[in-house]
Write an enzyme that holds these catalytic residues in place. Structure first.
Site, PDB file in Angstrom:
ATOM      1  N   GLY A   9       0.822  -1.220   0.000  1.00 24.88           N
ATOM      2  CA  GLY A   9       0.000   0.000   0.000  1.00 24.88           C
ATOM      3  C   GLY A   9       0.848   1.258   0.000  1.00 24.88           C
ATOM      4  N   GLN A  13      -1.961   7.147   1.140  1.00 29.18           N
ATOM      5  CA  GLN A  13      -1.582   8.266   2.014  1.00 29.18           C
ATOM      6  C   GLN A  13      -0.505   7.857   3.015  1.00 29.18           C
ATOM      7  N   ASP A  14      -0.773   6.801   3.789  1.00 32.59           N
ATOM      8  CA  ASP A  14       0.159   6.411   4.854  1.00 32.59           C
ATOM      9  C   ASP A  14       1.450   5.875   4.264  1.00 32.59           C
ATOM     10  N   LEU A  79       0.010  -2.024   4.828  1.00 29.20           N
ATOM     11  CA  LEU A  79      -0.936  -0.903   4.697  1.00 29.20           C
ATOM     12  C   LEU A  79      -1.895  -1.102   3.527  1.00 29.20           C
ATOM     13  N   GLN A  82      -8.396  -2.189   0.452  1.00 25.44           N
ATOM     14  CA  GLN A  82      -9.533  -1.432  -0.065  1.00 25.44           C
ATOM     15  C   GLN A  82     -10.001  -0.676   1.173  1.00 25.44           C
ATOM     16  N   THR A 126      -7.846  -0.902  12.519  1.00 27.44           N
ATOM     17  CA  THR A 126      -8.627   0.333  12.416  1.00 27.44           C
ATOM     18  C   THR A 126      -9.653   0.497  13.528  1.00 27.44           C
ATOM     19  N   GLU A 128     -12.512   1.357  13.035  1.00 28.15           N
ATOM     20  CA  GLU A 128     -13.811   0.890  12.514  1.00 28.15           C
ATOM     21  C   GLU A 128     -14.237  -0.423  13.158  1.00 28.15           C
ATOM     22  N   TYR A 149     -15.901  -3.661   5.265  1.00 27.53           N
ATOM     23  CA  TYR A 149     -14.528  -3.202   5.506  1.00 27.53           C
ATOM     24  C   TYR A 149     -14.084  -3.574   6.920  1.00 27.53           C
ATOM     25  N   LYS A 153     -11.255  -6.220   8.213  1.00 26.78           N
ATOM     26  CA  LYS A 153     -10.122  -5.754   9.011  1.00 26.78           C
ATOM     27  C   LYS A 153     -10.062  -6.463  10.367  1.00 26.78           C
ATOM     28  N   HIS A 179      -6.935   9.409  10.278  1.00 26.48           N
ATOM     29  CA  HIS A 179      -5.840  10.379  10.132  1.00 26.48           C
ATOM     30  C   HIS A 179      -5.788  10.815   8.673  1.00 26.48           C
ATOM     31  N   ARG A 184      -4.520  12.622   1.343  1.00 24.60           N
ATOM     32  CA  ARG A 184      -5.706  11.801   1.556  1.00 24.60           C
ATOM     33  C   ARG A 184      -6.426  11.574   0.227  1.00 24.60           C
TER      34      ARG A 184
HETATM   35  P1  NAP Z   1      -5.202   4.399   1.053  1.00 18.74           P
HETATM   36  O1  NAP Z   1      -4.683   5.776   0.783  1.00 18.74           O
HETATM   37  O2  NAP Z   1      -6.534   4.006   0.545  1.00 18.74           O
HETATM   38  O3  NAP Z   1      -4.102   3.372   0.497  1.00 18.74           O
HETATM   39  C1  NAP Z   1      -4.398   2.015   0.310  1.00 18.74           C
HETATM   40  C2  NAP Z   1      -3.252   1.382  -0.437  1.00 18.74           C
HETATM   41  O4  NAP Z   1      -3.561  -0.011  -0.644  1.00 18.74           O
HETATM   42  C3  NAP Z   1      -3.000   1.967  -1.845  1.00 18.74           C
HETATM   43  O5  NAP Z   1      -1.606   2.007  -2.060  1.00 18.74           O
HETATM   44  C4  NAP Z   1      -3.642   0.937  -2.753  1.00 18.74           C
HETATM   45  O6  NAP Z   1      -3.074   0.885  -4.032  1.00 18.74           O
HETATM   46  C5  NAP Z   1      -3.288  -0.340  -1.995  1.00 18.74           C
HETATM   47  N1  NAP Z   1      -4.080  -1.492  -2.436  1.00 18.74           N
HETATM   48  C6  NAP Z   1      -5.414  -1.571  -2.619  1.00 18.74           C
HETATM   49  N2  NAP Z   1      -5.748  -2.793  -3.063  1.00 18.74           N
HETATM   50  C7  NAP Z   1      -4.599  -3.512  -3.171  1.00 18.74           C
HETATM   51  C8  NAP Z   1      -4.285  -4.824  -3.600  1.00 18.74           C
HETATM   52  N3  NAP Z   1      -5.233  -5.675  -4.033  1.00 18.74           N
HETATM   53  N4  NAP Z   1      -2.992  -5.227  -3.599  1.00 18.74           N
HETATM   54  C9  NAP Z   1      -2.005  -4.377  -3.192  1.00 18.74           C
HETATM   55  N5  NAP Z   1      -2.242  -3.111  -2.771  1.00 18.74           N
HETATM   56  C10 NAP Z   1      -3.522  -2.687  -2.756  1.00 18.74           C
HETATM   57  O7  NAP Z   1      -5.187   4.107   2.630  1.00 18.74           O
HETATM   58  P2  NAP Z   1      -4.408   4.884   3.799  1.00 18.74           P
HETATM   59  O8  NAP Z   1      -5.274   5.980   4.303  1.00 18.74           O
HETATM   60  O9  NAP Z   1      -3.019   5.148   3.380  1.00 18.74           O
HETATM   61  O10 NAP Z   1      -4.433   3.769   4.934  1.00 18.74           O
HETATM   62  C11 NAP Z   1      -3.410   2.776   5.016  1.00 18.74           C
HETATM   63  C12 NAP Z   1      -3.966   1.552   5.715  1.00 18.74           C
HETATM   64  O11 NAP Z   1      -4.408   1.901   7.026  1.00 18.74           O
HETATM   65  C13 NAP Z   1      -5.158   0.904   5.032  1.00 18.74           C
HETATM   66  O12 NAP Z   1      -5.055  -0.487   5.241  1.00 18.74           O
HETATM   67  C14 NAP Z   1      -6.360   1.454   5.787  1.00 18.74           C
HETATM   68  O13 NAP Z   1      -7.426   0.549   5.729  1.00 18.74           O
HETATM   69  C15 NAP Z   1      -5.776   1.562   7.193  1.00 18.74           C
HETATM   70  N6  NAP Z   1      -6.327   2.612   8.039  1.00 18.74           N
HETATM   71  C16 NAP Z   1      -6.380   3.895   7.596  1.00 18.74           C
HETATM   72  C17 NAP Z   1      -6.846   4.889   8.439  1.00 18.74           C
HETATM   73  C18 NAP Z   1      -6.918   6.325   7.994  1.00 18.74           C
HETATM   74  O14 NAP Z   1      -7.615   7.106   8.656  1.00 18.74           O
HETATM   75  N7  NAP Z   1      -6.209   6.711   6.952  1.00 18.74           N
HETATM   76  C19 NAP Z   1      -7.266   4.557   9.748  1.00 18.74           C
HETATM   77  C20 NAP Z   1      -7.189   3.235  10.156  1.00 18.74           C
HETATM   78  C21 NAP Z   1      -6.700   2.266   9.309  1.00 18.74           C
HETATM   79  P3  NAP Z   1      -3.620   1.869  -5.215  1.00 18.74           P
HETATM   80  O15 NAP Z   1      -3.036   3.207  -4.916  1.00 18.74           O
HETATM   81  O16 NAP Z   1      -3.080   1.254  -6.454  1.00 18.74           O
HETATM   82  O17 NAP Z   1      -5.112   1.813  -5.125  1.00 18.74           O
HETATM   83  N1  GDD Z   2     -16.530   9.619   2.400  1.00 19.28           N
HETATM   84  C1  GDD Z   2     -17.562  10.405   2.747  1.00 19.28           C
HETATM   85  N2  GDD Z   2     -18.174  11.176   1.789  1.00 19.28           N
HETATM   86  N3  GDD Z   2     -17.968  10.387   4.038  1.00 19.28           N
HETATM   87  C2  GDD Z   2     -18.985  11.195   4.375  1.00 19.28           C
HETATM   88  C3  GDD Z   2     -19.635  12.020   3.453  1.00 19.28           C
HETATM   89  C4  GDD Z   2     -19.217  12.004   2.093  1.00 19.28           C
HETATM   90  O1  GDD Z   2     -19.752  12.686   1.214  1.00 19.28           O
HETATM   91  N4  GDD Z   2     -20.614  12.704   4.100  1.00 19.28           N
HETATM   92  C5  GDD Z   2     -20.563  12.331   5.376  1.00 19.28           C
HETATM   93  N5  GDD Z   2     -19.592  11.403   5.557  1.00 19.28           N
HETATM   94  C6  GDD Z   2     -19.282  10.712   6.816  1.00 19.28           C
HETATM   95  C7  GDD Z   2     -19.209   9.187   6.679  1.00 19.28           C
HETATM   96  O2  GDD Z   2     -20.524   8.623   6.646  1.00 19.28           O
HETATM   97  C8  GDD Z   2     -18.432   8.858   7.933  1.00 19.28           C
HETATM   98  O3  GDD Z   2     -19.274   8.807   9.057  1.00 19.28           O
HETATM   99  C9  GDD Z   2     -17.473  10.061   8.094  1.00 19.28           C
HETATM  100  O4  GDD Z   2     -17.989  11.095   7.233  1.00 19.28           O
HETATM  101  C10 GDD Z   2     -16.044   9.768   7.695  1.00 19.28           C
HETATM  102  O5  GDD Z   2     -16.048   9.129   6.440  1.00 19.28           O
HETATM  103  P1  GDD Z   2     -14.685   8.840   5.637  1.00 19.28           P
HETATM  104  O6  GDD Z   2     -13.893  10.087   5.506  1.00 19.28           O
HETATM  105  O7  GDD Z   2     -15.058   8.107   4.393  1.00 19.28           O
HETATM  106  O8  GDD Z   2     -13.857   7.912   6.633  1.00 19.28           O
HETATM  107  P2  GDD Z   2     -14.308   6.656   7.515  1.00 19.28           P
HETATM  108  O9  GDD Z   2     -14.339   7.111   8.941  1.00 19.28           O
HETATM  109  O10 GDD Z   2     -15.500   5.987   6.976  1.00 19.28           O
HETATM  110  O11 GDD Z   2     -13.074   5.649   7.292  1.00 19.28           O
HETATM  111  C11 GDD Z   2     -11.714   6.112   7.394  1.00 19.28           C
HETATM  112  O12 GDD Z   2     -11.252   5.967   8.718  1.00 19.28           O
HETATM  113  C12 GDD Z   2     -11.200   4.610   9.185  1.00 19.28           C
HETATM  114  C13 GDD Z   2     -10.683   4.661  10.628  1.00 19.28           C
HETATM  115  O13 GDD Z   2     -11.699   4.990  11.493  1.00 19.28           O
HETATM  116  C14 GDD Z   2     -10.892   5.289   6.390  1.00 19.28           C
HETATM  117  O14 GDD Z   2      -9.610   5.820   6.309  1.00 19.28           O
HETATM  118  C15 GDD Z   2     -10.792   3.837   6.839  1.00 19.28           C
HETATM  119  O15 GDD Z   2      -9.885   3.141   5.982  1.00 19.28           O
HETATM  120  C16 GDD Z   2     -10.268   3.816   8.284  1.00 19.28           C
HETATM  121  O16 GDD Z   2     -10.153   2.482   8.741  1.00 19.28           O
END
Ligand code: NAP
Ligand code: GDD
Length: 337
Positions: A9, A13-14, A79, A82, A126, A128, A149, A153, A179, A184
């Protein structure tokens, strides 16, 4: 001796922030990119000269095993996922395959290659997985996932614990709360609002349509969170840790804060699907609610208790919500300019 880190991954972002952090520490960084995703590596442009990128999908166990055998990493950061919660309702099988089985494939490759004693493993778990468990949520809170999701996870989370206990693998789950950053993905609410605000400021858009405005999230900055990932793998003993700021904000408040950076003060009128965010000065509608962005099941309130990470890892977030929001809006504005 130079350490080698393997990041799945890396184009996310991460992946970007973790690569920059590890390169700065002198690591050799190897990243996996999906076979059809070469364009995505542009995202990593400032770092690509220093990275060793390998083509590999988390759904392809054979290639994963070959890459691992070749790279022989000291640390693996899983990381890849989906990662869009809403989207996971549309593609549950793919989400399960990448997020749950993808993790299992990596763990099995480590076992097959007899790398258990030589590698340390970080799993991107996560907040979630807590679902509708009442806040604040910590490592000991009840898991109650509410999306494909989160279910995928949680499966990966337990698999990681299982390999730790059964085989002694140094494997840790980072239970990370939301984060964000200018890197993002645009499908997430912070980036959607930041780019919408910048487009409104530039006169290219008039309104942002959102889903659930009531949802509350504990939003931090990705730059802080990748430091916590690394710190988990530097411990003598592997364990699971929550990373969070300990403060949550509603989506409504996120909008108010982002609009402030273009000099717009929002007032709210109406309720539910009829709610509108209106420019207090001009009366123009800037936010409306479109039910297409509602999820079949929602997680309403995430707020983390990261005391264990603070006490054991010495980790605490340094970047405030306000500074994170400012950075995102400024970056979105500079991309339009
Ligand atoms: P992200 O921006 O969506 O990045 C996901 C990465 O996974 C991308 O590089 C994507 O590649 C890759 N990927 C998707 N499907 C794949 C596959 N089949 N094989 C190999 N790579 C694949 O997510 P992020 O925000 O950096 O988060 C990193 C990790 O932390 C994720 O696992 C997410 O679920 C978890 N997480 C994120 C948060 C948050 O708030 N950001 C919080 C808790 C947990 P492409 O670029 O080619 O699509
Ligand atoms: N995406 C999105 N789009 N979310 C919206 C919208 C919109 O138009 N309107 C309201 N929301 C609300 C979602 O329903 C959710 O409650 C909140 O905004 C945050 O949505 P996202 O930014 O899509 O993030 P997330 O909290 O569902 O998931 C992210 O954080 C998780 C950790 O708690 C992702 O990064 C996950 O991969 C990660 O595990």
């Amino acid at each position: 001796m130079t350490k080698t880190a393997l990041i799945t991954g890396i184009t996310g972002q991460d992946g970007y922030y973790l690569s920059a952090f590890l390169l700065e520490k002198g690591y050799r960084v190897v990243g996996l990119v999906q076979p059809l995703a070469h364009d995505d590596t542009q995202f990593l442009a400032p770092l690509t000269d220093q990275l060793d990128l390998r083509v590999c999908d988390l759904c392809d166990g054979g290639t994963l095993t070959r890459v691992l055998a070749d790279v022989r990493p000291d640390e693996i950061y899983n990381l890849g996922a989906q990662s869009h919660v809403g989207h996971s309702f549309d593609v549950p099988e793919m989400t399960m395959n990448v997020n749950a089985l993808g993790t299992l494939r990596l763990l099995e490759a480590i076992r097959a290659l007899k790398m258990i004693e030589h590698v340390r493993f970080y799993q991107a778990s996560t907040s979630e997985i807590f679902g509708d468990t009442l806040p604040p949520q910590s490592e000991t809170s009840h898991f109650n996932p509410r999306s494909p999701y989160a279910i995928a996870k949680l499966s990966a989370h337990f698999m990681v614990k299982n390999y730790r206990k059964a085989y002694g693998l140094h494997a840790s789950n980072g239970i990370l709360f939301n984060h964000e950053s200018p890197k993002r993905g645009e499908g997430f609410v912070t980036q959607k609002v930041a780019r919408g605000v910048a487009a409104i400021d530039a006169g290219q858009q008039s309104i942002i349509s959102l889903g659930n405005l009531n949802a509350e999230r504990d939003w931090g900055h990705a730059r802080d969170y990748v430091e916590g990932m690394w710190a988990m793998l530097q411990q003598d003993k592997a364990d699971d840790y929550v990373l969070a700021t300990g403060q949550s904000q509603s989506v409504r408040r996120l909008c108010e804060e982002m609009f402030k950076y273009i000099g717009v003060s929002l007032v709210w009128q109406g309720q539910g699907e009829n709610e509108r965010g209106i420019d207090a000065n001009t009366g123009e509608v800037r936010i409306d609610v479109d039910p297409q962005f509602f999820r079949p099941l929602e997680v309403e309130n995430l707020l983390g208790d990261a005391r264990k990470a603070r006490d054991v890892l010495g980790w605490h977030p340094k970047i405030s919500f306000e500074d994170m929001v400012c950075e995102m809006v400024e970056e979105a504005k500079s991309c339009i300019a």
